[in-house]
Design a protein around this motif. Structure first.
Motif, PDB file in Angstrom:
ATOM      1  N   MET A  10       0.811  -1.214   0.000  1.00 58.12           N
ATOM      2  CA  MET A  10       0.000   0.000   0.000  1.00 58.12           C
ATOM      3  C   MET A  10       0.848   1.269   0.000  1.00 58.12           C
ATOM      4  SD  MET A  10      -2.017  -2.467   1.036  1.00 58.12           S
ATOM      5  CE  MET A  10      -1.488  -2.770   2.712  1.00 58.12           C
ATOM      6  N   VAL A  11       0.229   2.362  -0.394  1.00 63.10           N
ATOM      7  CA  VAL A  11       0.859   3.669  -0.264  1.00 63.10           C
ATOM      8  C   VAL A  11       0.956   3.999   1.222  1.00 63.10           C
ATOM      9  CG1 VAL A  11      -0.039   4.446  -2.486  1.00 63.10           C
ATOM     10  CG2 VAL A  11      -1.343   4.902  -0.390  1.00 63.10           C
ATOM     11  N   PRO A  12       1.828   4.923   1.635  1.00 61.75           N
ATOM     12  CA  PRO A  12       1.901   5.293   3.056  1.00 61.75           C
ATOM     13  C   PRO A  12       0.538   5.692   3.606  1.00 61.75           C
ATOM     14  CG  PRO A  12       3.751   6.235   1.853  1.00 61.75           C
ATOM     15  CD  PRO A  12       2.836   5.632   0.821  1.00 61.75           C
ATOM     16  N   GLY A  13       0.161   5.077   4.709  1.00 63.21           N
ATOM     17  CA  GLY A  13      -1.128   5.355   5.324  1.00 63.21           C
ATOM     18  C   GLY A  13      -2.297   4.599   4.733  1.00 63.21           C
ATOM     19  N   GLY A  14      -2.054   3.842   3.666  1.00 62.72           N
ATOM     20  CA  GLY A  14      -3.155   3.163   2.986  1.00 62.72           C
ATOM     21  C   GLY A  14      -3.630   1.911   3.672  1.00 62.72           C
ATOM     22  N   ARG A  15      -2.752   1.285   4.465  1.00 65.02           N
ATOM     23  CA  ARG A  15      -3.123  -0.012   5.031  1.00 65.02           C
ATOM     24  C   ARG A  15      -4.292   0.095   5.999  1.00 65.02           C
ATOM     25  NH1 ARG A  15       1.235  -3.733   8.087  1.00 65.02           N
ATOM     26  NH2 ARG A  15       0.827  -2.350   9.859  1.00 65.02           N
ATOM     27  N   ASP A  47       4.910  -1.702   7.516  1.00 67.67           N
ATOM     28  CA  ASP A  47       3.581  -1.095   7.648  1.00 67.67           C
ATOM     29  C   ASP A  47       2.946  -0.731   6.311  1.00 67.67           C
ATOM     30  OD1 ASP A  47       4.986   1.165   6.934  1.00 67.67           O
ATOM     31  OD2 ASP A  47       4.718   2.191   8.855  1.00 67.67           O
ATOM     32  N   SER A  48       3.573  -1.147   5.199  1.00 69.25           N
ATOM     33  CA  SER A  48       2.954  -0.935   3.897  1.00 69.25           C
ATOM     34  C   SER A  48       2.346  -2.215   3.337  1.00 69.25           C
ATOM     35  CB  SER A  48       3.987  -0.398   2.890  1.00 69.25           C
ATOM     36  OG  SER A  48       4.930  -1.411   2.542  1.00 69.25           O
TER      37      SER A  48
END
Length: 202
Positions: A10-15, A47-48
């Motif tokens: 995922m993009v940063p913050g997307g998860r 975290d991605s």
């Protein structure tokens, strides 16, 4: 049973958005159509990334459910533009079948170990049997409990709008730990995963 093991980047913050949306909207709708979400996990060390396992009774059901949800369904149509902005890669998918029954999930907080061994050629029977024995023994030695063993399936993808990895053969294991420890074993990719609130495998 046929299972998609889907490994998303995922993009940063997307998860966080993906998990919230998936569990609130997409999970129930796909299960209503005939799928079963076996496991939903976030990667404990990246975290991605997130991993989820979607099971179908057979390939015909898989084609019907994916067509009904992604091609014909209103829920995906109404949310796909937003959802597609969360992803960097959605094509890291293995199509597998379970070898034997899935074990009961943990009843307390747990960490999941995911172990993968794939290569370009099919595994000879003796090699596969030895590898299964060695990995299962390593899981037990590390204090874990085997949840499932999956073998890759070379069947053709009958919903090509969702690409899957091809030309790879091997095994994937999932194990549950109350206190996770890496396995003392070579030639197996190891991942540490955390089950989400609604994950059946845990």
């Amino acid at each position: 049973m046929i299972v998609d093991i889907r490994d998303y980047t995922m993009v940063p913050g997307g998860r966080a958005k993906l998990i919230e949306r998936f569990e609130r909207l997409f999970m129930d709708e796909q299960e209503r159509l005939g799928a079963k979400m076996l496991g939903v996990f976030v990667d404990a060390d990246d975290d991605s990334r997130a991993v989820w396992l979607r099971a179908m009774p057979d390939m015909a059901t898989r084609q019907r459910v994916l067509t009904a949800f992604y091609s014909d369904g209103t829920m995906w149509r109404h949310n796909r533009e937003e959802a597609n902005t969360w992803f960097v890669d959605t094509d890291n998918v293995l199509l597998v079948r379970p070898l034997g029954e899935l074990a009961a999930p943990a009843t307390a907080d747990s960490t999941i170990g995911m172990y993968t061994h794939v290569r370009p050629q099919p595994l000879p029977g003796e090699t596969s049997a030895k590898l299964q024995h060695d990995v299962e023994a390593a899981i037990a030695d590390a204090g874990g409990r085997l949840l499932a063993t999956f073998a890759t399936d070379p069947v053709d993808n009958n919903y090509p709008k969702h690409p899957i990895r091809t030309g790879e053969h091997g095994l994937v294991w999932f194990a549950t730990f109350s206190a996770y420890k890496p396995l003392a074993i070579a030639h197996v990719e190891q991942r540490r995963l955390i089950p989400t609130a609604r994950s059946r495998m845990r």
